[in-house]
Design a protein around this motif. Structure first.
Motif, short mmCIF file in Angstrom:
data_model
loop_
_atom_site.label_atom_id
_atom_site.label_comp_id
_atom_site.label_asym_id
_atom_site.label_seq_id
_atom_site.Cartn_x
_atom_site.Cartn_y
_atom_site.Cartn_z
N THR A 79 -0.56 1.78 0.23
CA THR A 79 -1.64 2.62 -0.28
C THR A 79 -1.12 3.98 -0.71
O THR A 79 -1.46 4.49 -1.79
CB THR A 79 -2.73 2.80 0.80
OG1 THR A 79 -3.25 1.51 1.15
CG2 THR A 79 -3.86 3.68 0.30
N LEU A 174 -7.17 2.84 8.22
CA LEU A 174 -7.12 1.56 7.52
C LEU A 174 -7.21 0.44 8.55
O LEU A 174 -6.33 0.28 9.39
CB LEU A 174 -5.83 1.45 6.71
CG LEU A 174 -5.55 2.61 5.74
CD1 LEU A 174 -4.30 2.32 4.90
CD2 LEU A 174 -6.74 2.89 4.84
N ILE A 233 -11.52 2.35 6.20
CA ILE A 233 -11.40 1.49 5.02
C ILE A 233 -10.94 0.11 5.47
O ILE A 233 -9.92 -0.01 6.16
CB ILE A 233 -10.38 2.05 4.01
CG1 ILE A 233 -10.71 3.49 3.60
CG2 ILE A 233 -10.26 1.14 2.79
CD1 ILE A 233 -11.89 3.64 2.70
N LYS A 234 -11.68 -0.93 5.09
CA LYS A 234 -11.26 -2.30 5.39
C LYS A 234 -10.18 -2.71 4.40
O LYS A 234 -10.32 -2.53 3.19
CB LYS A 234 -12.45 -3.26 5.27
CG LYS A 234 -13.65 -2.89 6.13
CD LYS A 234 -13.34 -2.98 7.62
CE LYS A 234 -14.58 -2.71 8.46
NZ LYS A 234 -14.31 -2.77 9.91
N THR A 235 -9.08 -3.27 4.91
CA THR A 235 -7.93 -3.52 4.04
C THR A 235 -7.51 -4.99 3.95
O THR A 235 -6.40 -5.28 3.52
CB THR A 235 -6.71 -2.69 4.50
OG1 THR A 235 -6.29 -3.16 5.79
CG2 THR A 235 -7.04 -1.22 4.56
N LYS A 238 -6.10 -5.73 -0.01
CA LYS A 238 -5.25 -4.54 -0.15
C LYS A 238 -5.53 -3.77 -1.43
O LYS A 238 -5.54 -2.53 -1.43
CB LYS A 238 -3.76 -4.94 -0.10
CG LYS A 238 -3.27 -5.35 1.27
CD LYS A 238 -1.76 -5.44 1.32
CE LYS A 238 -1.25 -6.70 0.70
NZ LYS A 238 0.22 -6.91 0.95
N GLU A 240 -8.29 -3.56 -3.26
CA GLU A 240 -9.56 -2.86 -3.21
C GLU A 240 -9.44 -1.63 -2.30
O GLU A 240 -10.00 -0.57 -2.61
CB GLU A 240 -10.66 -3.79 -2.70
CG GLU A 240 -12.05 -3.19 -2.72
CD GLU A 240 -12.53 -2.82 -4.11
OE1 GLU A 240 -13.33 -1.87 -4.23
OE2 GLU A 240 -12.11 -3.48 -5.09
N ALA A 241 -8.72 -1.77 -1.21
CA ALA A 241 -8.54 -0.64 -0.29
C ALA A 241 -7.80 0.51 -0.95
O ALA A 241 -8.15 1.68 -0.75
CB ALA A 241 -7.78 -1.11 0.96
N ARG A 242 -6.78 0.20 -1.73
CA ARG A 242 -6.04 1.25 -2.43
C ARG A 242 -6.95 2.03 -3.38
O ARG A 242 -6.89 3.26 -3.44
CB ARG A 242 -4.88 0.63 -3.22
CG ARG A 242 -3.79 0.04 -2.34
CD ARG A 242 -2.90 -0.90 -3.11
NE ARG A 242 -1.93 -1.55 -2.24
CZ ARG A 242 -1.20 -2.61 -2.61
NH1 ARG A 242 -1.35 -3.12 -3.82
NH2 ARG A 242 -0.35 -3.15 -1.76
N GLU A 244 -10.22 2.29 -3.17
CA GLU A 244 -11.25 3.01 -2.42
C GLU A 244 -10.72 4.32 -1.85
O GLU A 244 -11.43 5.33 -1.84
CB GLU A 244 -11.81 2.13 -1.31
CG GLU A 244 -12.71 1.00 -1.79
CD GLU A 244 -13.88 1.50 -2.61
OE1 GLU A 244 -14.58 2.43 -2.14
OE2 GLU A 244 -14.10 0.99 -3.73
N THR A 245 -9.50 4.32 -1.36
CA THR A 245 -8.96 5.57 -0.81
C THR A 245 -8.80 6.63 -1.89
O THR A 245 -9.14 7.80 -1.69
CB THR A 245 -7.60 5.34 -0.11
OG1 THR A 245 -6.68 4.73 -1.02
CG2 THR A 245 -7.75 4.47 1.12
#
Length: 260
Positions: A79, A174, A233-235, A238, A240-242, A244-245
């Protein structure tokens, strides 16, 4: 199908344009590739906005500290690497402190982290942070119960002092499911290119899952304040998490406005 030749390749300047070209020529039509194209385009736009944010911080002489905590294999390093990809390296640092030295163990716990705080016009990314003492250290007995409680009683005050002094502080946790963590840890064992990610404690992440959960819950409950909240953040996804952050960072620096 449209014609495809080497002249098309010469027009490509960014990685996401490769997939874009192949789609436009009708070479690939699968949904997974189209989804990848959408991801690459959004990632590129967010990375551009991160560069604009960095310029905003420099112009306005601001300091930004972003903390990334999370379970093992939750994607902290990946991330961060996507977030910094297009930033000016002169104005950011990634800090991942090793095990404290013998001298550092005799100092105030926060001392070695304070030395890493951002200067004016700088972004600092903490890949793990002082919150080691909130979770990892008590799980493995690297600190005493008294040291853990002392940390918990001090950390909110410290962060509020930093914020009052002008540091913009963002804290990400995360999170990952137990099943996905097991899959990623197994993948690290099998992939020679990921061997460097394997640490001594990673092998116990699954075995100590419940112990981690106990201290994570305590940390999130007691150290998330109105001034300095945790952003969970749910990861399991991966990518989508990147995204979102980065979206959160761009939307929560006061005074900064995205171009779109």
């Amino acid at each position: 199908m449209a014609e495809f030749d080497l002249n098309d390749l010469e027009k490509i300047s960014r990685s996401e344009e490769i997939i874009d070209l192949l789609v436009s020529k009708g070479i690939i039509k699968e949904k997974k590739f189209l989804k990848q194209l959408d991801y690459e385009k959004e990632l590129n736009q967010l990375q551009y906005e991160m560069l604009r944010l960095q310029e905003f911080l420099i112009t306005n002489k601001k300091k930004l500290l972003i903390i990334y905590e999370g379970r093992d294999a939750a994607g902290k390093g990946g991330t961060i690497s996507r977030t910094i990809a297009k930033l000016n390296p002169k104005h950011f640092r990634v800090t991942a402190l090793p095990k404290p030295t013998e001298i550092e163990t005799q100092q105030w716990y926060f001392q070695r982290y304070i030395q890493q705080l951002p200067k004016q016009e700088e972004i600092v990314f903490f890949d793990r942070s002082w919150y080691n003492r909130a979770v990892v250290e008590p799980v493995f007995g690297f600190c005493t119960p008294e040291q853990h409680e002392s940390f918990m009683s001090q950390v909110n005050l410290l962060e509020h002092l930093l914020i009052d002094d002008g540091v913009i502080l963002i804290k990400f946790f995360l999170n990952i499911s137990k099943e996905e963590q097991a899959s990623r840890l197994a993948d690290r064992q099998e992939d020679e290119m990921k061997q460097y990610k394997i640490g001594g404690l990673d092998k116990l992440a699954q075995e100590k899952w419940d112990d981690y959960t106990k201290y994570i819950d305590k940390m999130l409950k007691e150290t998330s304040t109105e001034k300095s909240p945790w952003i969970e953040i749910k990861t399991d996804d991966k990518k989508e998490a990147r995204l979102e952050t980065m979206k959160y960072i761009l939307n929560h620096v006061s005074g900064f406005k995205k171009s779109k």
